[in-house]
Design an enzyme around this catalytic site. Structure first.
Site, PDB file in Angstrom:
ATOM      1  N   SER A 190      26.554   6.146 -22.596  1.00  0.00           N
ATOM      2  CA  SER A 190      27.156   4.931 -23.148  1.00  0.00           C
ATOM      3  C   SER A 190      28.336   4.476 -22.295  1.00  0.00           C
ATOM      4  CB  SER A 190      27.629   5.183 -24.577  1.00  0.00           C
ATOM      5  OG  SER A 190      28.535   6.275 -24.617  1.00  0.00           O
ATOM      6  N   ILE A 228      32.113   2.867 -21.700  1.00  0.00           N
ATOM      7  CA  ILE A 228      33.386   2.726 -22.401  1.00  0.00           C
ATOM      8  C   ILE A 228      33.719   1.236 -22.519  1.00  0.00           C
ATOM      9  CG2 ILE A 228      34.217   4.943 -21.580  1.00  0.00           C
ATOM     10  CD1 ILE A 228      36.020   3.285 -19.625  1.00  0.00           C
ATOM     11  N   LYS A 287      25.288   3.079 -26.810  1.00  0.00           N
ATOM     12  CA  LYS A 287      24.661   2.907 -25.508  1.00  0.00           C
ATOM     13  C   LYS A 287      24.789   1.494 -24.966  1.00  0.00           C
ATOM     14  CE  LYS A 287      22.398   3.406 -21.848  1.00  0.00           C
ATOM     15  NZ  LYS A 287      23.151   2.247 -21.354  1.00  0.00           N
ATOM     16  N   CYS A 328      36.113  11.373 -30.625  1.00  0.00           N
ATOM     17  CA  CYS A 328      35.210  10.232 -30.769  1.00  0.00           C
ATOM     18  C   CYS A 328      34.808   9.997 -32.220  1.00  0.00           C
ATOM     19  CB  CYS A 328      33.962  10.435 -29.928  1.00  0.00           C
ATOM     20  SG  CYS A 328      34.289  10.899 -28.220  1.00  0.00           S
ATOM     21  N   HIS A 361      31.208   1.902 -26.251  1.00  0.00           N
ATOM     22  CA  HIS A 361      31.812   3.065 -26.908  1.00  0.00           C
ATOM     23  C   HIS A 361      33.317   3.129 -26.650  1.00  0.00           C
ATOM     24  CE1 HIS A 361      32.354   6.938 -28.575  1.00  0.00           C
ATOM     25  NE2 HIS A 361      32.053   7.686 -27.535  1.00  0.00           N
TER      26      HIS A 361
END
Length: 382
Positions: free
Chosen positions: A207, A209, A326, A83, A330
């Site tokens: 969060s 995706i 969030k 990430c 993400h």
């Protein structure tokens, strides 16, 4: 080493992009950044991505994107740091310019995740953890963060609802970001009633995706006229153990602390000089740990900043000013580039209702895994 400046930014809305391939998403951000910079060509292309080989069955992604973007013949490479890939790719592009190897570098973060079944996404995300001693033992990535959060609550005496301000602030800010995935305000009641995922982490602690791409064009600062330039004032990367159980202090992000200390020194600032902080709020617990590791709060007191309103755009240390992971979303390999694009927007004064007043120094911190890889940058407005 030469000083590096940002001259162009671009991004796509984070969403479920069913009709677009990963290369098509990337090209949208590239075109936007080149248009913003008034450029048509670059010397190097740095692609940040985590899971194209797994989810898209596409390796050699950097060459694919360069070809599709019409940037044939340029130096290009894909950078993967889970990430934290976006921050790592930005650092690679920055160093290429600073060293004098390149005169322009385009950093593009892209991830396409929503075409696959949720179980496949969960398995792919888990590759950021220790395959032998965490994943094979049956713990998911959200499970690891839940263990950290549970221990934090036990150690420092906080209750779950105390984490709510991080999520509420992110959603409130995302309402004003057209590129954000979630445009719904939430309340404390919404937070506390949200469905549990892995105790104590619920849906609103985590969060979402998404598919998205963001891009930044870098050049030597001395190629631009002085005045109102966006400069890279600090850049640092560090690692910790990949497995949480191997850490001396599981509730302290040592790599975040190390990189923050380094960039403060490089930029000639302290934590008190930072006007905004785009932190890596994949889970609300990570917001607290990042704020503490970077010197904005004492150990175990990161939640106090949220409860006291200090993280709002008008607060002492504004965070997630465009929605953060969030609520902006993400798309993991692209997240670090989105963070830096948003810092640039703040320093340019382009953030409307969530604009931090007179923002001149912004920090972005991108985390790979549960704190194993951390890349931190400071940008400033001349």
């Amino acid at each position: 080493m030469r000083q590096v400046a940002v001259i162009g930014i671009g991004q796509t809305k984070i969403d479920e992009q069913w009709t677009l391939s990963i290369r098509q998403i990337a090209i949208q951000a590239i075109r936007a950044a080149l248009l913003d910079a008034g450029r048509e060509a670059v010397d190097g292309l740095f692609i940040s991505n985590m899971m194209s080989g797994i989810l898209d069955e596409q390796n050699n992604l950097a060459a694919l994107v360069a070809d599709f973007a019409g940037l044939k013949g340029v130096e290009t490479v894909k950078v993967e740091a889970a990430c934290g890939s976006g921050g790592a790719a930005f650092r690679a592009g920055m160093m290429a310019i600073a060293s004098g190897e390149l005169e322009s570098a385009l950093v593009v973060g892209v991830e396409k995740m929503t075409d696959r079944h949720p179980h496949e996404i969960t398995s792919a995300l888990a590759t950021a953890a220790d395959a032998d001693y965490e994943v094979d033992m049956g713990v998911s990535f959200v499970g690891l963060n839940a263990l950290i959060m549970r221990r934090y609550m036990h150690e420092y005496g906080w209750k779950h609802g105390d984490f709510a301000p991080f999520a509420i602030n992110a959603h409130a800010n995302a309402l004003h970001n057209p590129y954000a995935r979630l445009h719904q305000a939430i309340t404390l009641e919404d937070f506390e009633k949200s469905a549990m995922i892995a105790t104590p982490i619920n849906l609103l602690d985590a969060s979402p995706i998404g598919d998205g791409a963001a891009a930044i064009l870098l050049v030597p600062a001395d190629s631009l006229e002085k005045g109102d330039r966006i400069l890279v004032a600090g850049s640092a990367a560090a690692t910790d153990t990949i497995a949480v159980h191997d850490r001396r202090e599981p509730l302290f992000l040592s790599a975040a602390h190390k990189t923050a200390k380094a960039v403060y020194q490089q930029a000639g600032v302290t934590s008190g000089d930072i006007d905004l902080f785009e932190l890596h709020d994949a889970f609300t617990i990570m917001s607290a740990l990042s704020l503490e590791a970077c010197g904005f709060a004492e150990r175990g007191q990161g939640l106090r900043l949220g409860l006291d309103g200090e993280i709002l755009p008008t607060g002492r240390i504004p965070i997630t000013t465009r929605g953060g992971l969030k609520a902006r979303g993400h798309p993991v390999g692209a997240t670090g580039v989105y963070q830096l694009v948003e810092v640039v927007q703040q320093l340019r004064g382009e953030c409307g209702a969530t604009q931090v007043p007179d923002a001149r120094i912004g920090m972005a911190q991108n985390i790979g895994g549960s704190g194993a890889t951390i890349v931190t940058h400071i940008l400033n407005r001349e």
